[in-house]
Design a protein around this motif. Structure first.
Motif, mmCIF file in Angstrom:
data_model
loop_
_atom_site.group_PDB
_atom_site.id
_atom_site.type_symbol
_atom_site.label_atom_id
_atom_site.label_comp_id
_atom_site.label_asym_id
_atom_site.label_seq_id
_atom_site.Cartn_x
_atom_site.Cartn_y
_atom_site.Cartn_z
ATOM 1 N N SER A 1 0.823 -1.210 0.000
ATOM 2 C CA SER A 1 0.000 0.000 0.000
ATOM 3 C C SER A 1 0.852 1.253 0.000
ATOM 4 N N GLN B 1 -3.164 4.436 1.754
ATOM 5 C CA GLN B 1 -3.407 4.493 3.192
ATOM 6 C C GLN B 1 -4.228 5.720 3.564
ATOM 7 N N LYS C 1 -7.830 4.986 2.669
ATOM 8 C CA LYS C 1 -8.418 4.084 3.665
ATOM 9 C C LYS C 1 -8.690 4.816 4.973
ATOM 10 N N GLN D 1 -10.731 0.076 8.910
ATOM 11 C CA GLN D 1 -9.559 -0.782 8.931
ATOM 12 C C GLN D 1 -9.978 -2.222 8.628
ATOM 13 N N ARG E 1 -13.598 -3.905 0.599
ATOM 14 C CA ARG E 1 -12.949 -2.714 1.141
ATOM 15 C C ARG E 1 -11.752 -2.303 0.289
ATOM 16 N N LYS E 2 -11.005 -3.285 -0.205
ATOM 17 C CA LYS E 2 -9.862 -2.997 -1.065
ATOM 18 C C LYS E 2 -10.310 -2.323 -2.362
ATOM 19 N N GLU F 1 -11.076 1.190 -1.554
ATOM 20 C CA GLU F 1 -9.811 1.894 -1.337
ATOM 21 C C GLU F 1 -9.185 2.295 -2.668
#
Length: 216
Positions: A93, A98, A101, A107, A113-114, A117
């Protein structure tokens, strides 16, 4: 309609946060609900010692100024080390990922979620300048339990603001960032101490080679 609404809302949020500090993140909400609170103090990038963003670049993302949000070589290297069962000092990442995110998501892993992101990473790279990405990252990153941003982290560990950090102190904060709930920036031990010393040595390389040129 839901998809269009999400796209419109995400574009609006990213545009607003180019100029306005994010007021709260999901990680902060989690700490508040857990009873840890959320100590934070926003400071502009020009009021943070230059060695702090250099330490972040040295530790997390040496190609920050040149990539478009994703460092494919680092991603491939991290995947290879994981497959071999080796220790990964940092994943694939980037600082941009980051930041996406930390500001917009929660988290944890998972493909959903990826995917989100990646979407927000593309948006902030398109809408925010690199200086803004670094500024937001250094202000929202968790630097300890219930502590957010390098200003709050510096006050907590060193009893002074981020503008007055030494190179060693900046490196210690950078060493804490991957696991802020398990590492401490003051009197670090074992791996955290060695990692911080390694980062401090690389800060000079970042400066000499101009790896932070996009922040000047």
């Amino acid at each position: 309609m839901l998809l269009l609404g999400f796209i419109g809302l995400s574009l609006l949020m990213v545009t607003v946060y180019r100029f306005v500090p994010p007021p709260v993140t999901w990680t902060m909400v989690g700490d508040i609900l857990a009873g840890h609170g959320a100590t934070k103090r926003w400071v502009p990038l020009d009021r943070i010692d230059p060695d702090m963003p250099r330490a972040a670049i040295a530790a997390e993302d040496s190609s920050f100024c040149t990539h478009g949000g994703f460092d494919y070589d680092s991603i491939a290297a991290a995947m290879y080390r994981n497959a071999k069962g080796g220790k990964v000092l940092r994943g694939g990442s980037t600082i941009s990922q980051q930041t996406a995110k930390n500001v917009f998501l929660w988290q944890g892993g998972g493909f959903f979620r990826k995917g989100l992101e990646a979407w927000f990473t593309v948006l902030i790279e398109l809408i925010w300048p690199k200086k803004r990405i670094m500024e937001v990252y250094l202000n929202v990153a968790e630097t300890g339990i219930g502590t957010y941003g390098v200003e709050a982290g510096s006050q907590r560990y060193f009893k002074h603001g981020a503008a007055n950090m030494t190179r060693a102190e900046a490196a210690r904060i950078a060493a804490v960032l991957p696991l802020p709930k398990k590492r401490a920036g003051v009197a670090p031990r074992g791996f955290t101490r060695r990692y911080g010393n390694s980062i401090a040595a690389r800060v000079g390389v970042v400066q000499r080679e101009g790896l932070d040129a996009c922040l000047r």
